[in-house]
Design an enzyme around this catalytic site. Sequence first.
Site, PDB file in Angstrom:
ATOM      1  N   GLU A   1      55.154 -31.125 -39.126  1.00 34.59           N
ATOM      2  CA  GLU A   1      55.235 -29.849 -39.836  1.00 34.59           C
ATOM      3  C   GLU A   1      55.884 -30.062 -41.205  1.00 34.59           C
ATOM      4  O   GLU A   1      55.358 -29.635 -42.232  1.00 34.59           O
ATOM      5  CB  GLU A   1      56.050 -28.861 -38.999  1.00 34.59           C
ATOM      6  CG  GLU A   1      56.271 -27.512 -39.660  1.00 34.59           C
ATOM      7  CD  GLU A   1      57.237 -26.640 -38.873  1.00 34.59           C
ATOM      8  OE1 GLU A   1      57.295 -25.434 -39.174  1.00 34.59           O
ATOM      9  OE2 GLU A   1      57.945 -27.143 -37.970  1.00 34.59           O
ATOM     10  N   HIS A   2      57.048 -30.696 -41.215  1.00 25.83           N
ATOM     11  CA  HIS A   2      57.772 -30.999 -42.449  1.00 25.83           C
ATOM     12  C   HIS A   2      57.903 -32.516 -42.577  1.00 25.83           C
ATOM     13  O   HIS A   2      58.300 -33.183 -41.615  1.00 25.83           O
ATOM     14  CB  HIS A   2      59.183 -30.408 -42.438  1.00 25.83           C
ATOM     15  CG  HIS A   2      59.244 -28.947 -42.131  1.00 25.83           C
ATOM     16  ND1 HIS A   2      59.581 -28.459 -40.882  1.00 25.83           N
ATOM     17  CD2 HIS A   2      59.007 -27.864 -42.913  1.00 25.83           C
ATOM     18  CE1 HIS A   2      59.564 -27.136 -40.911  1.00 25.83           C
ATOM     19  NE2 HIS A   2      59.211 -26.745 -42.128  1.00 25.83           N
TER      20      HIS A   2
END
Length: 433
Positions: A327-328
């Site tokens: 996601e990040h």
Amino acid sequence: MPQFLDSRQPDFETAFTALLGAKREDSPDVDAVVAGIIADVRARGDAAVIELTERFDRVALTPQSLRFSTEEIAQAVDEVPAPERAALELAAARIRAYHERQMPQDADWTDDTGARLGWRWSAVSAAGLYVPGGLASYPSSVLMNAIPAKVAGVGRLAIAVPTPDGQVNPLVLLAAQISGVDEVYRIGGAQAIAALAYGTDTIAPVDKITGPGNAFVAAAKRRVFGKVGIDMIAGPSEILVIADRDNDPDWIALDLLSQAEHDESAQSILITDDAAFGRAVAEAVDKRLETLERRAIAGVSWRDFGAVITVSDLDEAAALSNRIAPEHLELCVSDPEALAARTIHAGAIFLGQYTPEAIGDYVGGPNHVLPTARSARFSSGLSVMDFLKRTTMSRMTPEALRAIGPAAAQLARSESLEAHGLSVQARLDRLNG
């Protein structure tokens, strides 16, 4: 203690595959309950929403009080201290400026047959945003969901925010006001999703629903998909940091904890080409966990799902990152741009030592609603595109129809769709007759 993996060890592939496949979300089977709630709201409308809100949130409402009044919002907004207001306004301005650059262009051209072709973009007419409620709700999520919708040109934007025991975070209402939200309803859970999707006497239905929520909200979004559009079904938060030795271990530790503190099921992973640095970061995490306010949550996340992976070089780190599809993704290395060019699967990439992921959560500008659970392999974060639809356009001149119409009629006959072919042939016959 997190897992420590080394790509040079013979069992690495087995251990890494297990890390990728670890089940991080213990979702209760709520589908039957949610189906009943949706059916009830569809059948009884406001009455069902009011009854369910009193049961789950302990708030007695009437059809007239389902929606926050302009006066209620103004009164709550007045309670927000100036520094918090200024921070929200800065975040909103940056988010708006970033998303304005995402707006696509219409197209219109004439091809060599004389046919006029193109497409145009238009916004959905109405969108609904779900905001988890209570005093601990997140105003930044309001900005990240509402501003792209308004930039896209959505005409009507409604928010549903539960108010357990009558409590609401004034910052959420301020964020709604700053973002240009049109309606704010004090309802939550599956009943809010059902009301937004199907409508009630008080709440008009929307065309698209976005925003995070618990298992009941997620199940409701799955069930109403098709009746309305949805953004995504997000899982627990996650971060992958690729860092070399030329970093402060404490900085990297804090970046890992920034996601671990979200949820016991969140995942924080460090990949480094220096084993000693990896150990130093793990020690820094432990030190920070001694005083972190949310240490109970972050500690469980780091213990159960955290990992420190040592690799031979950054090329190997990029390859592993693409398999994780985080996601990040933070790239705390000497040449983050070069490494970013080799990482193709990530929800958002943060380049360099001075770009902590938390900047992206609030004031960077890009959206923080991102794909989780490896879905960055095939999907993107929230953007104006989620609130837009593309309509194709075509206009045939007589010359264009003469040029390409016979092929259309032939293909229709090949597919045994007689009326299709005749609708073209009838026009050709007149043109050629």
